[in-house]
Design an enzyme around this catalytic site. Structure first.
Site, PDB file in Angstrom:
ATOM      1  N   TRP A 128     -21.127  18.694   6.239  1.00  0.00           N
ATOM      2  CA  TRP A 128     -22.120  17.635   6.436  1.00  0.00           C
ATOM      3  C   TRP A 128     -22.448  17.406   7.903  1.00  0.00           C
ATOM      4  O   TRP A 128     -21.596  17.557   8.785  1.00  0.00           O
ATOM      5  CB  TRP A 128     -21.597  16.311   5.879  1.00  0.00           C
ATOM      6  CG  TRP A 128     -21.379  16.305   4.398  1.00  0.00           C
ATOM      7  CD1 TRP A 128     -21.774  17.261   3.497  1.00  0.00           C
ATOM      8  CD2 TRP A 128     -20.694  15.302   3.650  1.00  0.00           C
ATOM      9  NE1 TRP A 128     -21.391  16.901   2.234  1.00  0.00           N
ATOM     10  CE2 TRP A 128     -20.733  15.708   2.291  1.00  0.00           C
ATOM     11  CE3 TRP A 128     -20.063  14.095   3.985  1.00  0.00           C
ATOM     12  CZ2 TRP A 128     -20.151  14.951   1.283  1.00  0.00           C
ATOM     13  CZ3 TRP A 128     -19.489  13.341   2.985  1.00  0.00           C
ATOM     14  CH2 TRP A 128     -19.531  13.758   1.645  1.00  0.00           C
ATOM     15  N   GLY A 156       0.929   4.415   3.565  1.00  0.00           N
ATOM     16  CA  GLY A 156       2.103   3.738   3.006  1.00  0.00           C
ATOM     17  C   GLY A 156       3.191   4.721   2.603  1.00  0.00           C
ATOM     18  O   GLY A 156       4.380   4.505   2.870  1.00  0.00           O
ATOM     19  N   ARG A 186     -14.478  13.630  16.811  1.00  0.00           N
ATOM     20  CA  ARG A 186     -13.461  12.783  16.184  1.00  0.00           C
ATOM     21  C   ARG A 186     -12.093  13.147  16.739  1.00  0.00           C
ATOM     22  O   ARG A 186     -11.816  14.297  17.099  1.00  0.00           O
ATOM     23  CB  ARG A 186     -13.424  12.992  14.654  1.00  0.00           C
ATOM     24  CG  ARG A 186     -14.643  12.472  13.908  1.00  0.00           C
ATOM     25  CD  ARG A 186     -14.744  10.957  13.907  1.00  0.00           C
ATOM     26  NE  ARG A 186     -15.876  10.489  13.120  1.00  0.00           N
ATOM     27  CZ  ARG A 186     -17.133  10.377  13.572  1.00  0.00           C
ATOM     28  NH1 ARG A 186     -17.426  10.710  14.822  1.00  0.00           N
ATOM     29  NH2 ARG A 186     -18.092   9.922  12.792  1.00  0.00           N
ATOM     30  N   HIS A 225     -12.116  11.815   3.494  1.00  0.00           N
ATOM     31  CA  HIS A 225     -12.478  11.992   4.901  1.00  0.00           C
ATOM     32  C   HIS A 225     -12.689  13.480   5.163  1.00  0.00           C
ATOM     33  O   HIS A 225     -12.452  14.322   4.298  1.00  0.00           O
ATOM     34  CB  HIS A 225     -11.373  11.434   5.800  1.00  0.00           C
ATOM     35  CG  HIS A 225     -11.281   9.944   5.752  1.00  0.00           C
ATOM     36  ND1 HIS A 225     -10.389   9.286   4.937  1.00  0.00           N
ATOM     37  CD2 HIS A 225     -11.995   8.985   6.382  1.00  0.00           C
ATOM     38  CE1 HIS A 225     -10.557   7.986   5.095  1.00  0.00           C
ATOM     39  NE2 HIS A 225     -11.519   7.770   5.957  1.00  0.00           N
ATOM     40  N   THR A 233      -6.615   5.901  14.990  1.00  0.00           N
ATOM     41  CA  THR A 233      -7.768   6.775  14.934  1.00  0.00           C
ATOM     42  C   THR A 233      -7.852   7.410  13.541  1.00  0.00           C
ATOM     43  O   THR A 233      -7.095   7.044  12.643  1.00  0.00           O
ATOM     44  CB  THR A 233      -7.634   7.843  16.042  1.00  0.00           C
ATOM     45  OG1 THR A 233      -8.852   8.540  16.122  1.00  0.00           O
ATOM     46  CG2 THR A 233      -6.487   8.805  15.756  1.00  0.00           C
ATOM     47  N   GLY A 268       0.827  -1.213   0.000  1.00  0.00           N
ATOM     48  CA  GLY A 268       0.000   0.000   0.000  1.00  0.00           C
ATOM     49  C   GLY A 268       0.856   1.256   0.000  1.00  0.00           C
ATOM     50  O   GLY A 268       0.482   2.275   0.591  1.00  0.00           O
ATOM     51  N   SER A 291      -8.468   0.036  12.065  1.00  0.00           N
ATOM     52  CA  SER A 291      -9.140   1.339  12.121  1.00  0.00           C
ATOM     53  C   SER A 291      -9.964   1.405  13.404  1.00  0.00           C
ATOM     54  O   SER A 291     -10.453   0.376  13.887  1.00  0.00           O
ATOM     55  CB  SER A 291     -10.067   1.464  10.911  1.00  0.00           C
ATOM     56  OG  SER A 291     -11.007   2.493  11.119  1.00  0.00           O
ATOM     57  N   SER A 292     -10.164   2.624  13.907  1.00  0.00           N
ATOM     58  CA  SER A 292     -10.930   2.752  15.155  1.00  0.00           C
ATOM     59  C   SER A 292     -12.418   2.451  14.952  1.00  0.00           C
ATOM     60  O   SER A 292     -13.156   2.319  15.931  1.00  0.00           O
ATOM     61  CB  SER A 292     -10.752   4.155  15.747  1.00  0.00           C
ATOM     62  OG  SER A 292     -11.182   5.138  14.834  1.00  0.00           O
ATOM     63  N   CYS A 293     -12.864   2.282  13.687  1.00  0.00           N
ATOM     64  CA  CYS A 293     -14.283   1.964  13.469  1.00  0.00           C
ATOM     65  C   CYS A 293     -14.603   0.509  13.780  1.00  0.00           C
ATOM     66  O   CYS A 293     -15.753   0.092  13.683  1.00  0.00           O
ATOM     67  CB  CYS A 293     -14.717   2.331  12.061  1.00  0.00           C
ATOM     68  SG  CYS A 293     -13.974   1.305  10.796  1.00  0.00           S
ATOM     69  N   TYR A 337     -16.700  -2.081   6.175  1.00  0.00           N
ATOM     70  CA  TYR A 337     -15.253  -1.856   6.342  1.00  0.00           C
ATOM     71  C   TYR A 337     -14.798  -2.371   7.712  1.00  0.00           C
ATOM     72  O   TYR A 337     -13.764  -3.029   7.836  1.00  0.00           O
ATOM     73  CB  TYR A 337     -15.005  -0.350   6.219  1.00  0.00           C
ATOM     74  CG  TYR A 337     -13.568   0.086   6.324  1.00  0.00           C
ATOM     75  CD1 TYR A 337     -12.662  -0.197   5.311  1.00  0.00           C
ATOM     76  CD2 TYR A 337     -13.124   0.821   7.425  1.00  0.00           C
ATOM     77  CE1 TYR A 337     -11.346   0.239   5.400  1.00  0.00           C
ATOM     78  CE2 TYR A 337     -11.813   1.260   7.514  1.00  0.00           C
ATOM     79  CZ  TYR A 337     -10.926   0.956   6.500  1.00  0.00           C
ATOM     80  OH  TYR A 337      -9.629   1.398   6.596  1.00  0.00           O
TER      81      TYR A 337
END
Ligand code: GFB
Length: 325
Positions: free
Chosen positions: A204, A18, A211, A181, A166, A12, A109-111, A138
């Site tokens: 939005w 990366g 966050r 993002h 995060t 990546g 990922s934090s999700c 994801y």
């Protein structure tokens, strides 16, 4: 310390993460950094990946490839997000095992954590509740990646570790409004409004979501630090331990890019998860801390945007199947 002449593969390498890892490895004196473009290897294809690993035999691997994007891309392209990421995690982890890679760092990922996790979120809250719907595809792929590393560690003794960062941002980010993002999106929106002489900027959601943001150069440092200092079955959080509301973020970016602008909240767009502040005490206790403040990082990212735009470079990042960060 890892031998600076050992072959080290960054899967990546063209993505946000990366590319930052490559910069950091070069600065740290690594002489044998391996990369492969999508034309050379489709990371979703096990036979191509196995062939590449057998030919190159990396001693260390950073698995930071994947299909990534912001809240809109995650909710509108669920098949790509789950398929690409599950395949990439599976092929690279399996080939690293087959070809005798000494150590691999997988980036999640934090999700991965439940939508209503207790804040700040400790590592042990994984799989304790339902996920946020805008990115569950994801998140499921990312959780599978953690489990892959654990499974190979348990069955084969592989030293494969997982880091959960995060929300990230920084030079090299994707500024395409449909897939980016929030930080690159807002830099782009305030910048375009200023250049076009508009005073209104649409942001939005309601602005009430919180966050946490980590500069990608800090993440790159953390990744090498963990490769050299961490070896455990459990994943480890990587963040700053500090968050802010999207409203505060939008106001901060406005002050840097277009102070005269007015913000209009588009509440037809989702807020996503209400908050996902990571508990970073485990990483802190190992002796690692971030160095870039959000104010510095935003300025640095905006400067990169300006420089890249005036040089005619790409501002769309690499949200494809092999190289996203
Ligand atoms: O950065 P973002 O897309 O990621 O959105 P998530 C963060 C917050 O910013 C949300 C708001 O509350 C958005 O509604 N926001 C405001 C905007 N204006 C904008 C805008 O113009 N563009 C964008 N993109 N957001 C992603 C996940 O979630 O975070 C992924 O979908 C991954 O799975 C990634 O975990 C790190 O934090 O909501």
């Amino acid at each position: 310390m890892i031998d600076r002449n050992a072959p080290i593969y960054v899967a990546g390498h063209r993505g946000l993460v990366g590319a930052a890892i490559i910069r950091h490895l070069e600065a740290e004196g690594f002489t044998n950094i391996l990369t492969a473009t999508r034309d050379q290897v489709d990371l979703r294809d096990q036979s191509e990946v196995s062939h590449w690993f057998k030919a190159n035999r990396p001693r260390y691997v950073f698995l930071v490839a994947g299909t990534v994007g912001g809240i809109l891309a995650n909710s509108t392209r669920p098949a790509e997000f789950i398929y690409d990421n599950m395949m990439i995690h599976g092929t690279v982890v399996h080939s690293a095992h087959e070809s005798g890679t000494e150590k691999l760092l997988y980036l999640g990922s934090s999700c991965i954590y439940p939508r209503h996790a207790t804040q700040p979120i400790t590592e042990d809250q994984l799989l304790t509740g339902p996920l946020e719907q805008t990115n569950e595809w994801y998140a499921i792929a990312k959780i599978a990646g953690i489990k892959l590393c654990q499974a190979y560690r348990r069955q084969y003794g592989s030293d494969f570790i997982s880091a959960m960062p995060t929300n990230l941002y920084g030079p090299g980010d994707n500024f395409d409004l449909n897939s980016s993002h929030v930080i690159p999106a807002l830099i782009r929106k305030f910048h375009d409004a200023r250049v076009e002489g508009r005073s209104e900027v649409e942001v939005w959601g309601t602005g009430s979501a919180y966050r946490e943001f980590l500069h990608v150069d800090d993440l790159a440092r953390a990744c090498l630090f963990l490769l050299e200092n961490y070896s455990d079955d459990s994943h480890i959080n990587v963040g700053t331990g500090v968050d802010l509301s999207i409203r505060e973020l939008a106001e901060t970016i406005r002050s840097i890019v277009h102070p005269e602008a007015e913000i209009r909240w588009d509440t037809s767009k989702p807020d996503g998860t209400p908050r996902k502040l990571l508990d970073v005490s485990k990483l802190r206790n190992l002796g690692w801390d971030p160095t870039v403040t959000l104010a510095e990082g935003l300025r640095d990212t905006y400067q990169w945007f300006l420089d890249t735009e005036s040089a005619g470079g790409s501002l769309r990042g690499v949200g494809t199947a092999t190289s996203a960060g």
